[in-house]
Design an enzyme around this catalytic site. Structure first.
Site, mmCIF file in Angstrom:
data_model
loop_
_atom_site.group_PDB
_atom_site.id
_atom_site.type_symbol
_atom_site.label_atom_id
_atom_site.label_comp_id
_atom_site.label_asym_id
_atom_site.label_seq_id
_atom_site.Cartn_x
_atom_site.Cartn_y
_atom_site.Cartn_z
ATOM 1 N N LYS A 177 5.440 1.727 -3.050
ATOM 2 C CA LYS A 177 5.350 3.087 -3.613
ATOM 3 C C LYS A 177 5.634 3.005 -5.098
ATOM 4 C CE LYS A 177 4.714 7.327 -2.032
ATOM 5 N NZ LYS A 177 4.059 7.791 -0.804
ATOM 6 N N GLN A 185 7.233 3.922 3.900
ATOM 7 C CA GLN A 185 5.828 3.506 3.916
ATOM 8 C C GLN A 185 5.629 2.229 4.727
ATOM 9 O OE1 GLN A 185 3.912 5.564 1.437
ATOM 10 N NE2 GLN A 185 2.212 5.056 2.754
ATOM 11 N N LYS A 218 0.866 -1.184 0.000
ATOM 12 C CA LYS A 218 0.000 0.000 0.000
ATOM 13 C C LYS A 218 0.895 1.223 0.000
ATOM 14 C CE LYS A 218 -3.882 2.134 0.170
ATOM 15 N NZ LYS A 218 -3.432 2.817 -1.075
ATOM 16 N N ASP A 251 -0.096 10.702 -4.536
ATOM 17 C CA ASP A 251 1.021 11.352 -3.849
ATOM 18 C C ASP A 251 1.218 12.648 -4.654
ATOM 19 O OD1 ASP A 251 3.221 10.543 -1.661
ATOM 20 O OD2 ASP A 251 4.271 11.616 -3.221
HETATM 21 N N1 GLU Z 1 1.095 8.986 -0.603
HETATM 22 C C1 GLU Z 1 0.534 8.962 0.708
HETATM 23 C C2 GLU Z 1 1.626 8.656 1.712
HETATM 24 O O1 GLU Z 1 2.737 9.111 1.550
HETATM 25 C C3 GLU Z 1 -0.699 8.085 0.817
HETATM 26 C C4 GLU Z 1 -0.546 6.655 0.411
HETATM 27 C C5 GLU Z 1 -1.852 5.887 0.373
HETATM 28 O O2 GLU Z 1 -2.905 6.414 0.695
HETATM 29 O O3 GLU Z 1 -1.782 4.709 -0.007
HETATM 30 O O4 GLU Z 1 1.438 8.024 2.711
#
Ligand code: GLU
Length: 449
Positions: free
Chosen positions: A130, A115, A94, A170
């Site tokens: 990512k 992440q 995710k 993002d």
């Molecule tokens: N890009 C966001 C982060 O840096 C959200 C990622 C998501 O919702 O999967 O966490």
């Protein structure tokens, strides 16, 4: 870098450097986590024996692909697409997709690595990943963005699935892009698989509060940090860098919690508005017109625009860097400290450099790392997946209450872990150790994979 890598993890760090040459942001993200882990490895021999840290530093899968597309004049462009599926110990990969000319493998790996721990801290069943592309959506028409997204998904779809890998937005990827990506996924697979992407439109499977979640979450986290020191947002001056999704909704929540956001920025410069940022105007300029912050200053008497320069020169009590990685360096941190700043809360991913973090430590500024403070976005993505799986739809109030609770829990976990491991108040250590322990336990339980 901030200090010496502890001897117990030095070998792991050197191997990461050797295997991933030139990926400086990835090295930086790994190093920061490793610096926190020496205290953990002393208590968990099994993680050393089973090379758990080494395995977490190596992505499970890295996908790099060609993305050809045609602009409105018929010219052909070739971009590069990435998806790094870093760790699936806690759930499907995710993490967002970033479309920005600076995107390369090292950037995607740093974001994917962060992440893993961020997602663990949310307490939700999501692994870390990512992706993105060096495509620049700036100045492109809707039709061009659509063709790019369709080409991007034509390769990426085979790696995705609601139980496999679930991207979101993002930098450079918002509701418009998620719409085009979802449409192409549905068309290729012939499946209305709502849970394959998050950040969807509200009319077709998107969750309320997802748009606001990262900014709101950072403000809730800041509130929890202040509460731990017996303070509130009431009467506080706040500077938020950036003027994208995180900044806009960060400002909104700061105002609702009693603070005043007096400055924000974009790559052209920053605006200072002593009366407090007028959110309707900022939204009009940035979200509707997709314009620059100088337009905001032109339309508002109390605001001035400063071309170039550093938004961190504006005196404040609370700074929420919400633009991009390494935007706040040691010099800027020293200016913040001199001007009496008390809290720095990362709305973006890794916006403070190691030198800046050292200044915060040395001067006693409360510092919240992004993997804790900006986890509200991905946490609400997990709530979106939950609603999709049960074909349910929650109210705004219920969703926001869940988000607030999750952010308070993350703060409490980081705070308590820092105390337990002998560094009270060090939320960097608290976040890294708490996130790592949760992931490592699952990695260990799954055997040598
Ligand atoms: N890009 C966001 C982060 O840096 C959200 C990622 C998501 O919702 O999967 O966490």
């Amino acid at each position: 870098m901030s200090g010496e890598v502890p001897a117990t993890v030095q070998g792991i760090y050197e191997e990461v450097l050797r295997r991933n040459p030139g990926e400086t942001e990835f090295h930086q993200a790994v190093r920061e986590v490793l610096e926190s882990l020496a205290v953990v490895l002393g208590r968990h021999r099994e993680y050393t024996e089973m090379k758990t840290v080494e395995r977490i530093c190596e992505p499970e899968r890295q996908i790099i692909f060609r993305v050809p597309w045609q602009d409105d004049r018929g010219e052909v462009w070739i971009n590069r697409g990435f998806r790094v599926e870093f760790n699936s110990a806690l759930g499907p990969y995710k993490g967002g997709l970033r479309f920005h000319p600076s995107v390369n493998l090292g950037i995607v790996k740093f974001l994917g690595f962060e992440q893993i721990f961020k997602n663990a801290l949310t307490g939700m069943p999501i692994g870390g990943g990512k992706g993105g592309s060096d495509f620049d959506p700036k100045g492109r028409s809707d039709a061009e963005v659509m063709r790019f997204c369709q080409s991007f998904m034509t390769e990426l779809y085979r790696h995705l699935g609601e139980y496999t890998d679930v991207p979101a937005g993002d930098i450079g990827v918002g509701a418009r892009e998620i719409g085009y990506l979802f449409g192409q996924y549905k068309r290729i697979t012939n499946r209305y698989e709502s849970g394959v992407l998050t950040g969807k439109g509200l009319g077709w499977g998107g969750a309320l509060v997802r748009t606001e979640a990262t900014g709101y979450g950072a403000a809730f986290f800041a509130e929890a940090m202040m509460a731990a020191r017996g303070e509130t947002f009431e009467g506080k001056r706040v500077v938020i860098s950036g003027s994208g999704n995180v900044a806009v909704y960060g400002i909104e929540k700061v105002h609702q919690l009693g603070g005043t956001a007096v400055a924000c920025s974009d790559s052209s410069g920053y605006v200072v508005d002593e009366k407090g940022i007028d959110l309707d105007l900022l939204k009009q300029v940035k979200e509707v017109e997709r314009g620059r912050v100088d337009t905001y200053a032109q339309r508002r008497d109390s605001a001035t625009f400063v071309a170039g320069g550093s938004v961190w020169d504006v005196p404040c009590d609370v700074a929420i860097p919400s633009a991009t990685q390494n935007e706040l360096d040691g010099d800027a941190a020293a200016v913040l400290a001199r001007n009496g700043c008390r809290y720095v809360v990362e709305g973006a991913n890794m916006p403070a450099t190691p030198a800046a973090v050292k200044v915060f430590r040395d001067t006693g500024i409360g510092f919240a790392p992004g993997k804790a403070a900006n986890a509200g976005g991905v946490a609400t993505s997990a709530l979106e997946m939950q609603q999709n799986a049960s074909r349910d739809r929650w109210t705004f109030e219920h969703s926001e209450a869940r988000l607030a609770e999750i952010m308070r829990d993350i703060h409490a976990r980081c705070h308590e872990t820092a105390e337990e491991y002998g560094s009270p108040g060090d939320l960097v250590l608290g976040a890294n150790v708490a996130g790592f322990l949760q992931v490592a336990e699952a990695v260990h339980a799954h055997g040598l994979i």
